[in-house]
Design a protein around this motif. Structure first.
Motif, PDB file in Angstrom:
ATOM      1  N   ASN A 127      72.766  63.228 111.316  1.00 30.94           N
ATOM      2  CA  ASN A 127      72.211  62.310 112.184  1.00 30.94           C
ATOM      3  C   ASN A 127      71.005  61.677 111.560  1.00 30.94           C
ATOM      4  OD1 ASN A 127      73.456  62.437 114.614  1.00 30.94           O
ATOM      5  ND2 ASN A 127      72.806  64.354 115.313  1.00 30.94           N
ATOM      6  N   SER A 128      70.452  62.008 110.612  1.00 31.97           N
ATOM      7  CA  SER A 128      69.203  61.593 109.956  1.00 31.97           C
ATOM      8  C   SER A 128      69.773  60.338 109.052  1.00 31.97           C
ATOM      9  CB  SER A 128      68.555  62.522 109.008  1.00 31.97           C
ATOM     10  OG  SER A 128      69.239  63.210 108.102  1.00 31.97           O
ATOM     11  N   ASP A 129      71.010  60.307 108.821  1.00 34.82           N
ATOM     12  CA  ASP A 129      71.607  59.047 108.208  1.00 34.82           C
ATOM     13  C   ASP A 129      72.021  57.902 109.022  1.00 34.82           C
ATOM     14  OD1 ASP A 129      71.255  60.350 105.663  1.00 34.82           O
ATOM     15  OD2 ASP A 129      73.075  61.354 106.064  1.00 34.82           O
ATOM     16  N   ALA A 130      71.517  58.115 110.204  1.00 36.93           N
ATOM     17  CA  ALA A 130      71.928  56.969 111.328  1.00 36.93           C
ATOM     18  C   ALA A 130      71.468  55.750 111.086  1.00 36.93           C
ATOM     19  CB  ALA A 130      71.342  57.506 112.777  1.00 36.93           C
ATOM     20  N   HIS A 131      71.978  54.617 111.232  1.00 36.67           N
ATOM     21  CA  HIS A 131      71.341  53.319 110.651  1.00 36.67           C
ATOM     22  C   HIS A 131      71.999  52.229 111.514  1.00 36.67           C
ATOM     23  CE1 HIS A 131      69.334  51.106 107.820  1.00 36.67           C
ATOM     24  NE2 HIS A 131      70.267  50.427 107.286  1.00 36.67           N
ATOM     25  N   THR A 148      77.039  53.102  97.556  1.00 36.64           N
ATOM     26  CA  THR A 148      76.558  52.300  98.810  1.00 36.64           C
ATOM     27  C   THR A 148      77.964  52.393  99.836  1.00 36.64           C
ATOM     28  OG1 THR A 148      75.231  50.862  97.488  1.00 36.64           O
ATOM     29  CG2 THR A 148      75.726  50.331 100.078  1.00 36.64           C
ATOM     30  N   LEU A 149      77.490  53.306 100.763  1.00 35.42           N
ATOM     31  CA  LEU A 149      78.470  53.659 101.848  1.00 35.42           C
ATOM     32  C   LEU A 149      77.853  53.194 103.327  1.00 35.42           C
ATOM     33  CD1 LEU A 149      80.316  56.724 100.419  1.00 35.42           C
ATOM     34  CD2 LEU A 149      81.201  54.287 100.841  1.00 35.42           C
ATOM     35  N   TYR A 150      78.334  52.576 103.879  1.00 38.97           N
ATOM     36  CA  TYR A 150      78.257  52.343 105.421  1.00 38.97           C
ATOM     37  C   TYR A 150      79.185  52.602 106.200  1.00 38.97           C
ATOM     38  CZ  TYR A 150      73.854  49.394 103.938  1.00 38.97           C
ATOM     39  OH  TYR A 150      72.802  49.023 103.409  1.00 38.97           O
ATOM     40  N   TRP A 151      79.075  53.480 107.272  1.00 35.24           N
ATOM     41  CA  TRP A 151      79.989  53.739 108.031  1.00 35.24           C
ATOM     42  C   TRP A 151      79.900  53.427 109.368  1.00 35.24           C
ATOM     43  CZ3 TRP A 151      83.349  56.465 105.065  1.00 35.24           C
ATOM     44  CH2 TRP A 151      82.409  56.968 103.773  1.00 35.24           C
ATOM     45  N   ARG A 152      80.651  52.117 109.769  1.00 35.94           N
ATOM     46  CA  ARG A 152      80.767  51.320 110.777  1.00 35.94           C
ATOM     47  C   ARG A 152      81.189  52.048 111.882  1.00 35.94           C
ATOM     48  NH1 ARG A 152      83.756  47.587 111.062  1.00 35.94           N
ATOM     49  NH2 ARG A 152      82.501  45.821 111.677  1.00 35.94           N
ATOM     50  N   MET A 153      80.609  52.016 113.013  1.00 39.14           N
ATOM     51  CA  MET A 153      80.989  52.655 114.361  1.00 39.14           C
ATOM     52  C   MET A 153      81.076  51.701 115.355  1.00 39.14           C
ATOM     53  SD  MET A 153      79.234  56.483 114.247  1.00 39.14           S
ATOM     54  CE  MET A 153      79.966  56.755 115.359  1.00 39.14           C
ATOM     55  N   VAL A 154      79.992  51.055 115.689  1.00 39.96           N
ATOM     56  CA  VAL A 154      79.808  50.043 116.770  1.00 39.96           C
ATOM     57  C   VAL A 154      79.509  48.638 116.396  1.00 39.96           C
ATOM     58  CG1 VAL A 154      78.733  49.767 119.174  1.00 39.96           C
ATOM     59  CG2 VAL A 154      79.119  52.169 118.380  1.00 39.96           C
ATOM     60  N   VAL A 155      80.149  47.731 116.945  1.00 35.98           N
ATOM     61  CA  VAL A 155      79.725  46.161 116.750  1.00 35.98           C
ATOM     62  C   VAL A 155      79.267  45.565 117.922  1.00 35.98           C
ATOM     63  CG1 VAL A 155      80.562  44.046 116.304  1.00 35.98           C
ATOM     64  CG2 VAL A 155      81.433  45.942 114.930  1.00 35.98           C
ATOM     65  N   GLY A 201      75.892  52.380 112.946  1.00 39.17           N
ATOM     66  CA  GLY A 201      76.573  53.753 112.350  1.00 39.17           C
ATOM     67  C   GLY A 201      75.714  54.584 111.420  1.00 39.17           C
ATOM     68  N   PHE A 202      76.390  55.092 110.478  1.00 38.74           N
ATOM     69  CA  PHE A 202      75.620  55.712 109.311  1.00 38.74           C
ATOM     70  C   PHE A 202      75.665  55.271 108.177  1.00 38.74           C
ATOM     71  CE2 PHE A 202      77.275  58.756 112.488  1.00 38.74           C
ATOM     72  CZ  PHE A 202      76.082  59.251 112.968  1.00 38.74           C
ATOM     73  N   MET A 203      74.696  55.385 107.139  1.00 42.53           N
ATOM     74  CA  MET A 203      74.466  54.932 106.114  1.00 42.53           C
ATOM     75  C   MET A 203      74.575  55.925 104.992  1.00 42.53           C
ATOM     76  SD  MET A 203      71.815  52.521 103.927  1.00 42.53           S
ATOM     77  CE  MET A 203      70.580  53.617 104.016  1.00 42.53           C
ATOM     78  N   GLY A 204      75.267  56.083 103.831  1.00 47.63           N
ATOM     79  CA  GLY A 204      75.219  57.280 102.848  1.00 47.63           C
ATOM     80  C   GLY A 204      75.754  58.485 103.291  1.00 47.63           C
ATOM     81  N   GLY A 205      75.028  59.445 102.770  1.00 47.08           N
ATOM     82  CA  GLY A 205      75.624  60.808 102.776  1.00 47.08           C
ATOM     83  C   GLY A 205      75.216  61.867 101.662  1.00 47.08           C
ATOM     84  N   ALA A 206      75.626  63.002 101.569  1.00 46.77           N
ATOM     85  CA  ALA A 206      75.117  63.742 100.621  1.00 46.77           C
ATOM     86  C   ALA A 206      76.472  64.655 100.080  1.00 46.77           C
ATOM     87  CB  ALA A 206      73.918  64.571 101.090  1.00 46.77           C
ATOM     88  N   TRP A 207      76.463  64.815  98.763  1.00 42.32           N
ATOM     89  CA  TRP A 207      77.694  65.452  98.304  1.00 42.32           C
ATOM     90  C   TRP A 207      77.298  66.998  98.366  1.00 42.32           C
ATOM     91  CZ3 TRP A 207      82.163  63.545  97.203  1.00 42.32           C
ATOM     92  CH2 TRP A 207      82.506  62.168  97.013  1.00 42.32           C
ATOM     93  N   ASN A 208      78.267  67.733  98.770  1.00 41.13           N
ATOM     94  CA  ASN A 208      78.345  69.279  98.769  1.00 41.13           C
ATOM     95  C   ASN A 208      79.740  69.574  98.186  1.00 41.13           C
ATOM     96  OD1 ASN A 208      78.106  71.967  99.229  1.00 41.13           O
ATOM     97  ND2 ASN A 208      78.132  71.719 101.257  1.00 41.13           N
ATOM     98  N   ASP A 209      79.598  69.555  96.842  1.00 46.36           N
ATOM     99  CA  ASP A 209      80.645  70.162  96.008  1.00 46.36           C
ATOM    100  C   ASP A 209      81.764  68.917  95.974  1.00 46.36           C
ATOM    101  OD1 ASP A 209      79.654  72.243  94.959  1.00 46.36           O
ATOM    102  OD2 ASP A 209      80.826  73.490  96.288  1.00 46.36           O
ATOM    103  N   ASP A 210      82.819  68.923  96.731  1.00 48.21           N
ATOM    104  CA  ASP A 210      83.855  67.847  96.586  1.00 48.21           C
ATOM    105  C   ASP A 210      84.021  66.861  98.021  1.00 48.21           C
ATOM    106  OD1 ASP A 210      84.628  69.971  98.003  1.00 48.21           O
ATOM    107  OD2 ASP A 210      86.779  69.902  97.559  1.00 48.21           O
TER     108      ASP A 210
END
Length: 724
Positions: free
Chosen positions: A516-520, A278-285, A501-510
């Motif tokens: 933008n579709s991960d915006a949350h 679970t990863l949440y990328w905080r940007m704006v409060v 911000g954004f939530m999650g992501g997708a691994w591409n190798d390492d």
């Protein structure tokens, strides 16, 4: 006397026509920089890609333009640029559009030598400026193509000048039809095929490739200096964010961002096994709800953020950590936001070059002074990724006197407040709940009453739209859930805020890819003593309903990228960012150490392999030799010689047949006779034997029936050459 067949040469008009073609191609390569420069010049770009190929195909059509139009072009260009700067007030975009206009005019008009050189300079300025500002991967391909085309263009300019004898000094009518415009392109390409020595072109290609490799090697070995990307040019462009991640958030902003699937962020982790699911990328409060939207209040910005400073390092609130510290490297694409994505509190944030930034230890946010026009790379050490965020204590600022910092404030009508109070009473059953317990029960209540949907419609009415949605059973997106939970928590007496911000992501190798579709959007509830609890109604709700009011454990949201060409191309981009754009002194030292380690390892492996086989050979030689063994060695030698001679003869015959199939007579006797003729011409013997030359010419050009003994003639020619 013999006649040596010479390769045909291009005529002057053919060279001029070829120069015209390369000039247009050079202009199109340069103008294509607008595709990734992101400057508003769509009309000029479309006009260029329509007009330039048209006049390249039919250059004679330019003669129909009256000479008066050519005289008016400078005045029109100056007037357009003046109006452009007056209307937009931006210097660099105006300069770019002016450059494109001049390129378009030079590409669509009959050029002299001076105009050709201007075309190269204008195109080079546009390509280099776009590459320096945007640091795009396309720049690497574009600059190589531009340089290769420019070198050929300069070669043709030199050839044309050499055939003309001198630069033209007679003033020509711009509307006159040059003679080189007559004729078709197919005929020119056939003539080019007949006249070109492809071996020269191959050698030129190898030299150019070697130049590119040498330039890359010099880039790797030259000392690293701190030079800001953009060379101050990026300050002349006003970059507007293409996301909704600014100081305010209107309902539907995040939903609109999610419709786009472009990549906005790439993250490398030093230890992938320690990356949570679970990863949440905080940007704006955003602490203030006013005018039917959440926003970061001016009071919070003034109180929580430090003064703007120029820095390459930002210190966080995390202290020394035990064990190895996880390091994260972020590559943030341009135009996303001036707020940097972070997962939580951190120990240290380091940029690749000095930036104008404002940091907030209280909010664990870092904000650039403006939206970046190019990719921004930064490294974060000791970053937390849990559900709780520990920051500076702002509890004493949650007072009624601190208006704007009061995260209990709700600017709603009495009717809307009554609706919220009724929902809070239903959730808490009349009891006073702790912040964590209340947020979990409120999340369950919202999830049971509302389903999640990207296509949400707010109920009609006069009251606040968020309160109307909360009281209804309509589906909603993440902004509505997060905003509703924030209002409910504040009504219950718990400070709360909305985070985007954004939530999650997708691994591409390492490395991780965030799109933008991960915006949350989600909510943070204040628990006291500087601790904030993250609650995400759209992510936690179903789990809480299933497991009851247990710990807030969100579903996994870091997934694996499906293999495909898109993933392969993105790996090229991250390689460009790692090894070129973000290549600093530390990377240079790591590269030197890696090369040294590989060289030492290869040397040791080669030495061990050599010693091993040398020992095997010595053991074999030390064994007793008898007739049987000598016979085997001799037979093996004869076999190897026979196989070698057979392969050489077979390969020579295949090569000869292949060349004959292409229509080339490369009989070895004729070829050798031509070689001896050239050598005799070079030594210029005074006591030359004319019979030798005649015999060599007969071997080179005559019929086989008239040939003398080739080896005897070659021997006599060798004797004549040795006399020199």
């Amino acid at each position: 006397m013999s006649t040596v067949k010479k390769r045909p040469q291009l005529e002057l008009d053919e060279l001029r026509r070829l120069k015209w073609l390369l000039g247009g191609v050079l202009a199109l390569i340069a103008i294509s920089a607008l595709l990734y420069l992101e400057i508003d010049a769509v009309a000029l770009m479309v006009a260029s890609f329509v007009l330039v190929p048209l006049v390249l195909f039919k250059p004679a059509w330019l003669s129909r333009i009256p000479s008066l139009a050519h005289k008016l072009v400078p005045s029109v260009v100056v007037a357009f640029s003046a109006y452009d700067y007056y209307a937009h007030g931006e210097f660099l975009p105006t300069l770019v559009r002016l450059d494109v206009l001049l390129l378009l005019y030079r590409a669509c008009s009959y050029r002299k030598r001076r105009d050709d050189l201007q075309l190269i300079v204008l195109g080079l300025f546009l390509v280099v400026m776009a590459g320096v500002i945007t640091v795009s991967l396309v720049f690497a391909v574009q600059i190589v193509a531009f340089v290769a085309c420019a070198l050929l263009f300069l070669l043709l300019i030199t050839l044309v000048d050499g055939l003309e004898g001198a630069v033209l000094t007679i003033k020509e009518d711009p509307s006159a039809v040059p003679t080189w415009t007559q004729g078709g392109w197919l005929r020119l390409f056939r003539r080019l095929r007949e006249t070109c020595d492809w071996r020269v072109f191959g050698l030129g290609g190898l030299l150019f490739g070697g130049l590119v490799v040498l330039s890359a090697a010099l880039f790797m070995v030259i000392p690293r200096f701190e030079i800001e990307s953009g060379l101050f040019l990026d300050r002349l462009i006003t970059k507007r964010s293409f996301t909704g991640f600014s100081e305010s958030l209107k309902f539907g902003d995040v939903n609109d961002i999610q419709q786009d699937n472009s990549v906005v962020l790439r993250i490398e982790a030093s230890d992938r096994s320690r990356v949570p699911e679970t990863l949440y990328w905080r940007m704006v409060v955003m602490d203030e709800y006013r005018n039917r939207s959440f926003q970061m209040s001016a009071a919070l910005t003034a109180a929580a953020f430090k003064r703007e400073e120029r820095a390459v390092r930002v210190n966080g609130t995390e202290g020394q950590m035990r064990g190895p510290v996880q390091s994260w490297t972020f590559y943030l694409e341009s135009g996303v936001s001036r707020f940097l994505p972070l997962a939580g509190s951190f120990r240290r944030l380091v940029f690749t070059e000095p930036q104008m930034v404002r940091s907030s230890p209280a909010l664990q946010l870092v904000m650039l002074s403006r939206n970046a026009v190019s990719m921004k790379a930064y490294r974060v050490e000791g970053m937390t990724t849990g559900d709780r965020l520990a920051t500076d204590d702002l509890e004493k600022q949650f007072q009624p006197a601190g208006r704007g910092l009061d995260m209990l404030e709700i600017e709603l009508s009495e009717g809307d407040r009554a609706v919220l109070a009724g929902v809070v009473k239903e959730i808490s059953a009349g009891s006073v709940l702790a912040p964590a317990e209340f947020s979990r029960k409120a999340t369950i209540w919202l999830t049971k009453r509302h389903s999640y949907s990207l296509k949400s419609e707010l109920p009609k009415g006069e009251s606040d739209p968020l309160v109307r949605w909360l009281a209804s059973s309509e589906p909603g997106h993440c902004e509505l859930f997060a905003g509703a939970l924030t209002l409910l928590a504040r009504t219950a007496g718990h400070p709360a805020r909305v985070v985007a911000g954004f939530m999650g992501g997708a691994w591409n190798d390492d490395y991780l890819i965030v799109r933008n579709s991960d915006a949350h959007a989600w909510c943070e509830i204040y628990e006291g003593h500087g601790n904030w609890l993250r609650m995400d109604p759209t992510n936690d709700g179903q789990r809480l309903i299933t497991d009851g009011a247990t710990a807030s454990v969100a579903r996994a949201n870091v997934r694996t990228v499906q293999r495909g060409w898109a993933a392969r191309f993105d790996r090229l981009r991250i390689l460009w960012y790692r090894r070129i754009v973000n290549f600093d002194r530390a990377d240079q030292q790591d590269l030197v150490r890696s090369i040294k380690a590989v060289a030492e390892s290869s040397t040791q492996s080669l030495r061990a392999w050599t010693m091993q086989w040398a020992g095997v050979f010595r053991s074999w030689v030390a064994q007793p030799w008898d007739m049987r063994r000598w016979g085997g060695v001799a037979g093996l030698g004869v076999l190897l010689v026979t196989l070698g001679y057979g392969c050489w003869s077979f390969g020579r015959g295949v090569w000869a047949r292949w060349c004959r199939a292409r229509g080339k007579d490369i009989d070895p006797v004729r070829k050798k006779a031509g070689s001896w003729l050239r050598r005799l011409d070079q030594v210029s013997l005074t006591d030359d034997d004319p019979g030798v030359r005649d015999s060599l010419r007969r071997l080179r050009y005559g019929r086989r029936e008239t040939w003398p003994e080739p080896e005897r003639i070659f021997a006599r020619a060798r004797q004549l050459v040795r006399k020199r």
